[in-house]
Scaffold this active site. Sequence first.
Site, PDB file in Angstrom:
ATOM      1  N   HIS A  59       0.962  -1.143  -0.073  1.00 26.26           N
ATOM      2  CA  HIS A  59       0.044   0.114   0.066  1.00 26.26           C
ATOM      3  C   HIS A  59       0.932   1.395   0.130  1.00 26.26           C
ATOM      4  O   HIS A  59       1.282   1.501   0.993  1.00 26.26           O
ATOM      5  CB  HIS A  59      -0.872  -0.001   1.053  1.00 26.26           C
ATOM      6  CG  HIS A  59      -1.860   1.042   1.426  1.00 26.26           C
ATOM      7  ND1 HIS A  59      -3.046   0.821   2.149  1.00 26.26           N
ATOM      8  CD2 HIS A  59      -2.143   2.230   0.589  1.00 26.26           C
ATOM      9  CE1 HIS A  59      -3.659   2.065   1.982  1.00 26.26           C
ATOM     10  NE2 HIS A  59      -3.220   2.655   1.104  1.00 26.26           N
ATOM     11  N   ASP A 280       0.993   2.874   3.535  1.00 29.23           N
ATOM     12  CA  ASP A 280       0.253   3.791   3.343  1.00 29.23           C
ATOM     13  C   ASP A 280       1.087   4.964   3.174  1.00 29.23           C
ATOM     14  O   ASP A 280       0.552   6.141   3.352  1.00 29.23           O
ATOM     15  CB  ASP A 280      -1.017   4.014   4.375  1.00 29.23           C
ATOM     16  CG  ASP A 280      -2.220   4.789   3.581  1.00 29.23           C
ATOM     17  OD1 ASP A 280      -1.937   5.218   2.496  1.00 29.23           O
ATOM     18  OD2 ASP A 280      -3.125   5.146   4.355  1.00 29.23           O
TER      19      ASP A 280
END
Length: 413
Positions: A59, A280
């Site tokens: 991610h 992320d």
Amino acid sequence: MNVLIIRDVRVVDALGEGHGDVVIQDGFFVARGRGLSWPGALVLAGEGRTLLPAFVDLHAHFRDPGFPEKEDLTTGSWAAAHGGFTAVSVMANTDPVCDRPEVAHYILEKARALHLVEIYPVGAVTEGLQGEKLADLQALAPWVWAYSDDGRGVERADLLVEAMRQAVALGKPILSHPEFSGWPHPLAEELMVARDLRLAQATGATLHLQHLSSPHSVELFRQAKAAGVRATAEVTPHHLCLSQEGVGNYSVNPRLPREEARCALVEAFRAGVFDAVATDHAPHTPQDKARGAPGISGMETAFPLLYTRLVREGLISLAELSRHLSLGPARILRLRKGLVRVGFEGDCVLVEEDESFVVDEAFFLSKSKNTPLLGTRLWGKVWATIHRGEVIYLDGLVRGRDYHDHRQVVRAG
Ligand SMILES: [Zn+2]
């Protein structure tokens, strides 16, 4: 024949630890032992260092195409190599959105030309990430490994059911970003996690839950997995290591947990509930950050942060961290990576466990330095990153930026 030997090194992966030499030949681990010699091999000194399988990030946002002032595939790849990652899954919220083959194709071609880390694009679930009409999942299929409207949840359940049916037929997972737009609350995450797990169960889809931050949604996931739902889940370094009490209300989605919730996430991690840590990585310019853009430039601090706050504190072992940074995500991406074992791809990282540094702006190879960690001392410095037996990062130098062939920086044995 291309041979790299890492000598006299502590080796840790998800299955355990040892000490000795590690040999990578033509891109694969071919031997582990003591006093190994290989004609014509290049040699890296492992003494005092720890070798782990390289990290895999499920991610990240490399902002390319569309937002080169924040990041692009080149600087994102430098940041990945600096952070110890050799495979990165990049999200679809670029401009244009990765909702058609041309965009995925552009990303793959640029990554191929860079020849640094492996980039795996994720396709959008809906056109333009608007949540109104499904993207052409079949047309995207040859270029993407999964589908996600990351950045927004797919709020219409009927669309998600149709996407899951198509994803089953195409043999690819759906990544769920469990948030309702405009409602950044743990309850929103819990509702969407419950819904998406039920829909995955009903359709037989493979579901991967992104950046879980609420202990209640983690519990829902644990129960569903025990009941046989084909689901996996990731947690970010910042949700495991940082809390509102610790660093205040730093803008990130999902928001940082309260300290009590953070401890519950660490407990779930220790119990083996999560399948992967994912960064992320969300780079932003100082101007965008000042306007409240959510996210952390997290790829380069991921390992040192987790190592400092969880391993050095005795909460988890380095082998457990390796399982979550390497083997777990490699399995989800279906890569033959993540273990330092004969037959696995020769991707590894050499870290210096007792080297510490203070995070400052100069530390980052990413274009963006948005992190609440500026000024923080961390241990566990990444010294070298190796992709398929090629040294792509070595002590501040990046292949393609500072040298072209690793023979320029690694000596022959
Ligand atoms: Zn994201």
